[in-house]
Design a protein around this motif. Structure first.
Motif, mmCIF file in Angstrom:
data_model
loop_
_atom_site.group_PDB
_atom_site.id
_atom_site.type_symbol
_atom_site.label_atom_id
_atom_site.label_comp_id
_atom_site.label_asym_id
_atom_site.label_seq_id
_atom_site.Cartn_x
_atom_site.Cartn_y
_atom_site.Cartn_z
ATOM 1 N N UNK A 75 0.604 -0.902 0.325
ATOM 2 C CA UNK A 75 0.133 0.045 -0.031
ATOM 3 C C UNK A 75 0.661 1.412 -0.016
ATOM 4 N N UNK A 76 1.044 1.545 -0.892
ATOM 5 C CA UNK A 76 2.256 2.837 -1.481
ATOM 6 C C UNK A 76 0.904 4.111 -0.734
ATOM 7 N N UNK A 77 0.022 4.689 -0.700
ATOM 8 C CA UNK A 77 -0.766 5.399 0.621
ATOM 9 C C UNK A 77 0.060 5.855 1.491
ATOM 10 N N UNK A 78 0.340 7.285 1.793
ATOM 11 C CA UNK A 78 0.976 7.898 2.847
ATOM 12 C C UNK A 78 0.852 7.036 3.981
ATOM 13 N N UNK A 79 0.952 6.365 5.403
ATOM 14 C CA UNK A 79 2.292 5.914 5.504
ATOM 15 C C UNK A 79 2.194 3.907 4.667
ATOM 16 N N UNK A 118 9.913 2.823 -0.505
ATOM 17 C CA UNK A 118 8.544 2.005 -0.958
ATOM 18 C C UNK A 118 9.008 1.687 -2.351
ATOM 19 N N UNK A 119 8.522 0.603 -2.450
ATOM 20 C CA UNK A 119 8.560 -0.112 -3.506
ATOM 21 C C UNK A 119 7.807 0.354 -4.979
ATOM 22 N N UNK A 120 8.117 0.868 -5.549
ATOM 23 C CA UNK A 120 7.231 1.655 -6.985
ATOM 24 C C UNK A 120 8.113 1.050 -7.966
ATOM 25 N N UNK A 155 10.463 -1.123 -9.909
ATOM 26 C CA UNK A 155 11.080 -2.424 -8.372
ATOM 27 C C UNK A 155 9.830 -2.897 -8.300
ATOM 28 N N UNK A 156 8.552 -3.011 -8.543
ATOM 29 C CA UNK A 156 7.703 -4.308 -8.245
ATOM 30 C C UNK A 156 7.775 -4.995 -9.117
ATOM 31 N N UNK A 157 8.284 -5.011 -10.086
ATOM 32 C CA UNK A 157 7.829 -5.699 -11.654
ATOM 33 C C UNK A 157 8.934 -6.684 -10.903
ATOM 34 N N UNK A 158 10.520 -6.027 -10.502
ATOM 35 C CA UNK A 158 11.563 -6.703 -10.075
ATOM 36 C C UNK A 158 11.230 -8.070 -9.189
ATOM 37 N N UNK A 159 10.398 -7.412 -8.011
ATOM 38 C CA UNK A 159 10.241 -7.760 -6.657
ATOM 39 C C UNK A 159 9.637 -9.246 -7.508
ATOM 40 N N UNK A 160 8.398 -8.841 -8.356
ATOM 41 C CA UNK A 160 7.854 -10.213 -8.734
ATOM 42 C C UNK A 160 8.051 -10.972 -9.537
#
Length: 509
Positions: A64-68, A173-175, A178-183
């Motif tokens: 969940x990228x919404x702060x925090x 925050x992974x965005x 980076x999210x693609x690499x995590x997967x």
């Protein structure tokens, strides 16, 4: 200790240091998945007896990228029993059974502290009717030297069992990519468990599914008239002292610099070689521009080897060199020489890729000629034009073409360079040199065949390789023009001989 407390002694100050570990985000997330896999493995029989044989472990990872920002990791494994709380939450409390994926007693703590300044664990153990939550606020724990944490308890259905870890206010925050690499990396790390059907790993609601690259089926490059073979072989060898290796090695049907390389497993989980970080030691793969580097891949399971405490690398001690020597011997054994085939075999890439490579090479070569030729060859425009060579240029299969004008000492030249895939053209380099007239400038057309055996072997997918050979071809054409205008007879003999030699002798291994 009161029953609603968990002891996290000794050394709570180490929790503040864990943020500075040299983790990569996918290996940090893998620590939580490891714990779920280990919990499932320990209680698999009981869980299947209760739910049926179709029951499988499901791990959900959500960001969940919404702060925090926060990350949650949920699983339906057996949960953490109250009797295991002390070991589960105390730093460096080594588990009694170290034969699985949880062996150092640091995984959850180190990964959670690396990700976030505060985190919580909510769990319900299999067979218990209570859910328990423990919350870590690292700054407070360290500053106040807190050695016990409260356990919040609430009633839960006895049939429910799970663990949910919430990482709050995460540091980075992974965005985006980076999210693609995590997967990509997590899919590779747990591909064996996913493939076997014991684990369903979900990221952002999407089930991660490993893709198996097609294996090359082709004749041995030195025996092109022989039947095609599948370029895959089993690998197995023993070091003694409890160290052994088994798995497979193969050649990719389609070369891919990012995706080639070995994945090294321990206990079914990738330690090195996930995603675009394949294990590619130079002793096996050569340099990064070698064909082995682009085609060779495989899965190797290493038994008895030790790993780093972050489980992102092997502790080789003195064993890596013998390992590589034995591996190379197996890979290139005569019954199926993978390394020789990887280096010698050539396949034509898809036309779109070929055209893209050709366009880059042609544009760069044309720009270099346009910028540099006037000063490099200032005198050739004073000589009278000559007849064109005997060869006529083909007019089919253009992949990329660039035309430009140059002025030599107040004389106008029109030059074109072209890469083609005309199957009827047997020569590597052809050109025409057309005399100027009142209506038009002198014209020099240079063409190089991208499907000539010499180019197929040495320059197809890498635009820099293609550009280098295209520049050599342009230099040969210009050199012949200059030689002719200097009065050299039969200047085209050199080019004809070059065309014959590169086809008949230099295109083969």
């Amino acid at each position: 200790m009161a029953p609603n407390k968990v002891d996290i002694r000794p050394g709570v100050s180490v929790l503040a240091v864990l943020r500075h570990l040299n983790y990569k985000p996918w290996f940090a997330l893998a620590e939580f998945v490891d714990n779920a896999v280990q919990s499932y493995a320990r209680h698999q029989e009981a869980l299947r007896a209760h739910h049926g044989d179709e029951f499988k472990l499901v791990v959900n990872i959500d960001i969940d990228t919404a702060a925090p920002a926060r990350i949650s990791i949920r699983d339906n494994a057996a949960g953490i029993a109250l009797e295991d709380f002390g070991r589960a939450f105390r730093p460096a409390a080594i588990p009694p059974d170290r034969s699985g994926l949880a062996e150092f007693g640091m995984g959850m703590k180190s990964a959670a502290c690396w990700f976030a300044p505060q985190w919580s664990v909510r769990t319900s153990a299999f067979g218990e009717d209570v859910a328990r939550t423990v919350r870590f606020e690292i700054e407070n724990i360290v500053n106040d030297e807190i050695e016990e944490l409260d356990i919040h308890e609430e009633l839960e259905d006895v049939n429910h069992h799970y663990t949910e870890i919430i990482l709050e206010d995460i540091f980075q925050v992974p965005v985006g990519r980076t999210v693609g690499k995590l997967k990509e990396h997590l899919t590779d790390i747990y591909r064996v468990f996913i493939r076997e059907g014991t684990l369903e790993l979900r990221f952002g609601g999407d089930a991660l599914t490993p893709q198996e690259p097609p294996v090359l089926t082709a004749p041995y490059f030195r025996e092109k008239d022989q039947p095609a073979r599948l370029w895959r072989k089993d690998v197995s060898f023993d070091f003694g002292d409890g160290l052994s290796v088994h798995g497979f090695a193969a050649l990719r049907e389609t070369a891919n610099t990012a995706k080639a390389g070995f994945s090294l497993f321990r206990r079914g989980r990738v330690i090195e070689g996930s995603g675009d970080e394949g294990y590619r030691p130079a002793a096996i793969f050569g340099s990064s521009n070698s064909f082995r580097y682009q085609r060779l891949f495989g899965e190797l399971h290493l038994d008895g080897f030790e790993v780093s405490h972050t489980k992102d690398g092997f502790r080789w001690d003195e064993n890596e060199q013998p390992f590589l020597e034995l591996l190379r011997e197996h890979l290139d054994s005569e019954e199926l020489p993978l390394l020789k085939q990887a280096e010698g075999y050539r396949a034509r890439p898809a036309r779109a890729q070929l055209a893209n490579t050709a366009t880059q090479a042609v544009n760069n070569t044309a720009r270099a000629m346009e910028d540099n030729l006037p000063s490099a060859l200032p005198d050739i425009a004073d000589a009278p034009p000559v007849d064109a060579p005997d060869e006529e240029l083909p007019h089919a299969g253009t992949l990329a073409r660039k035309e430009f004008n140059i002025r030599f000492r107040d004389k106008d030249w029109h030059i074109s360079i072209e890469l083609t895939e005309d199957p009827a053209e047997s020569q590597w380099l052809v050109f025409s040199d057309v005399a100027a007239s009142i209506e038009r400038p002198r014209r020099l057309d240079i063409r190089v065949s991208m499907i000539h055996p010499f180019m197929v072997r040495f320059a197809q997918t890498d635009s820099e390789d293609v550009e280098a050979l295209l520049r050599v071809a342009a230099a040969l054409a210009l050199a012949e023009v200059i030689a002719r205008e200097s009065g050299v007879r039969h200047a085209g003999t050199i080019r004809r001989n070059v065309n014959d030699i590169v086809r008949s002798a230099l295109s083969e291994a």
